[in-house]
Design an enzyme around this catalytic site. Structure first.
Site, PDB file in Angstrom:
ATOM      1  N   GLY A  34       2.582  -5.763   0.928  1.00 28.73           N
ATOM      2  CA  GLY A  34       2.066  -6.540  -0.190  1.00 28.73           C
ATOM      3  C   GLY A  34       0.923  -5.828  -0.884  1.00 28.73           C
ATOM      4  N   GLY A  39       2.849   1.796  -7.875  1.00 23.92           N
ATOM      5  CA  GLY A  39       3.543   2.701  -6.940  1.00 23.92           C
ATOM      6  C   GLY A  39       4.650   1.962  -6.191  1.00 23.92           C
ATOM      7  CG  HIS A  40       3.769  -1.233  -3.432  1.00 24.73           C
ATOM      8  ND1 HIS A  40       2.440  -1.508  -3.629  1.00 24.73           N
ATOM      9  CD2 HIS A  40       3.898  -0.870  -2.127  1.00 24.73           C
ATOM     10  CE1 HIS A  40       1.777  -1.320  -2.498  1.00 24.73           C
ATOM     11  NE2 HIS A  40       2.628  -0.932  -1.570  1.00 24.73           N
ATOM     12  N   GLY A 151       7.237   5.423   0.162  1.00 19.97           N
ATOM     13  CA  GLY A 151       6.475   6.326  -0.705  1.00 19.97           C
ATOM     14  C   GLY A 151       6.086   7.604   0.026  1.00 19.97           C
ATOM     15  CE  LYS A 153      -1.167   5.873  -0.644  1.00 20.51           C
ATOM     16  NZ  LYS A 153      -2.024   5.964   0.556  1.00 20.51           N
ATOM     17  CD  GLN A 157       4.651   4.329   6.520  1.00 15.40           C
ATOM     18  OE1 GLN A 157       3.842   3.669   7.168  1.00 15.40           O
ATOM     19  NE2 GLN A 157       4.964   4.039   5.265  1.00 15.40           N
ATOM     20  CB  SER A 189      -3.920   3.563  -1.992  1.00 14.89           C
ATOM     21  OG  SER A 189      -4.240   2.875  -0.797  1.00 14.89           O
ATOM     22  NE  ARG A 191      -6.103   0.595   4.557  1.00 11.37           N
ATOM     23  CZ  ARG A 191      -4.958   0.752   5.232  1.00 11.37           C
ATOM     24  NH1 ARG A 191      -4.043   1.599   4.807  1.00 11.37           N
ATOM     25  NH2 ARG A 191      -4.725   0.044   6.327  1.00 11.37           N
TER      26      ARG A 191
HETATM   27  O1  PAF Z   1       3.664   1.745   4.218  1.00  8.98           O
HETATM   28  C1  PAF Z   1       3.512   0.534   4.502  1.00  8.98           C
HETATM   29  O2  PAF Z   1       3.158  -0.275   3.659  1.00  8.98           O
HETATM   30  C2  PAF Z   1       3.740   0.074   5.932  1.00  8.98           C
HETATM   31  O3  PAF Z   1       3.336   1.037   6.846  1.00  8.98           O
HETATM   32  C3  PAF Z   1       5.201  -0.345   6.200  1.00  8.98           C
HETATM   33  C4  PAF Z   1       6.155   0.821   6.029  1.00  8.98           C
HETATM   34  C5  PAF Z   1       5.583  -1.480   5.242  1.00  8.98           C
HETATM   35  C6  PAF Z   1       5.333  -0.864   7.635  1.00  8.98           C
HETATM   36  O4  PAF Z   1       4.503  -1.953   7.869  1.00  8.98           O
END
Ligand code: PAF
Length: 288
Positions: A34, A39-40, A151, A153, A157, A189, A191
């Site tokens: 959320g 970007g999302h 992403g 970024k 991950q 981001s 954040r």
């Molecule tokens: O990148 C994120 O926002 C989180 O790490 C994800 C992939 C949704 C997992 O909680």
């Protein structure tokens, strides 16, 4: 503008996805926590370009935050997120509660090696990727998408999730999407809202230094001298540096001797109380 369906349980999510599947539609999943920004939305756009239906999950996953991290103050903007997703043409928002995601007696965690032990984020957030991989594995099993989009970024991950999906024979294509940036280069981001005005003004230096380092590597300067100078410049810009490293873009291991392998520069640094991460191409893969 569509109004996305909202599913709070795995059963509801599966029922809708099954209806789409019966109609022969492909499904893309965009996992998020959320606090959505453009970007999302670019990930949702990519989902729409790749599949007839797009599911976005919104779940602030407690297991990927260490006790000293920002779980409780992580921005939560559910209504605004749903509105943005509607405008972007997302079909369904999956928003489980922690109890739905981690039922009573939950006791399973994905154990990771390879890119999850690259000495980057994992060196500073040792429990983070087990939490990410476990929740992403659950989301993939719950939704059963054809494609899942993440992403670039969060480059480590993305590598960890792609490795996990391959290793566990998950029938899903993991797609990485380019980082969206503010006009001054700062990677978007959730954040970034933590930054004070002065910190926000200084923060684009992280991307500037990464770009300078990539340009110097392209000119043939030695990796060691580029990294040493880059680290000093990040500190000079007011950051406390966690790492600036050059890695093989596929394995995240230290660069090998293959001059044609793609390389990536990755950094994490703290500006006041806010930890920022970013990465850029340092060398594109070349055909042999
Ligand atoms: O990148 C994120 O926002 C989180 O790490 C994800 C992939 C949704 C997992 O909680």
């Amino acid at each position: 503008m569509t109004t996305p369906l909202i599913a709070r349980t795995t059963a509801d999510l599966r029922q809708t996805v099954a209806t789409w599947r019966r109609a022969g539609e492909r499904v893309a999943l965009v996992p998020t926590m959320g606090a959505l920004h453009p970007g999302h939305i670019s990930l949702v756009d990519l989902g729409r370009a790749s599949a007839g239906r797009v599911v976005t999950s919104i779940f602030v996953n407690p297991t990927q935050f260490a006790p000293n991290e920002d779980f409780s103050k992580y921005p939560r903007t559910f209504d605004a997120d749903v509105e943005r997703l509607g405008k972007a043409g997302c079909d369904l928002v999956f928003a489980p509660s922690p109890d739905v995601m981690y039922g009573h007696g939950f006791a399973t965690t994905i154990s990771l090696e390879g890119p999850a032990r690259a000495g980057l984020e994992d060196a500073f957030r040792p429990t983070h990727f087990a939490g990410v991989a476990t929740v992403v594995a659950k989301l993939l099993i719950q939704c059963g998408p054809d494609i899942a989009i993440f992403g670039e970024k969060d480059f480590q991950q993305l590598a960890v999730i792609a490795r996990m999906a391959r290793d566990l024979d998950m029938p899903v294509e993991i797609l990485g999407a380019p980082t969206l940036r503010e006009a001054d280069g700062l990677a978007m981001s959730s954040r970034n809202v933590y930054l004070s005005a002065a910190e926000r003004a200084a923060a684009p230096a992280l991307h500037r230094v990464l770009q300078d380092c990539a340009a110097r590597i392209a000119r043939g300067e030695t990796f060691e001298s580029v990294l040493a100078q880059g680290r000093a410049e990040i500190e000079k810009a007011g950051f406390k540096l966690d790492y600036l490293e050059l890695r093989d873009a596929a394995s995240l291991a230290a660069p090998g001797s293959d001059p044609k392998a793609a390389l990536r520069l990755l950094a994490a640094a703290r500006m006041g109380a806010t930890r920022l991460i970013d990465n850029v191409h340092a060398r594109q893969a070349q055909e042999s």
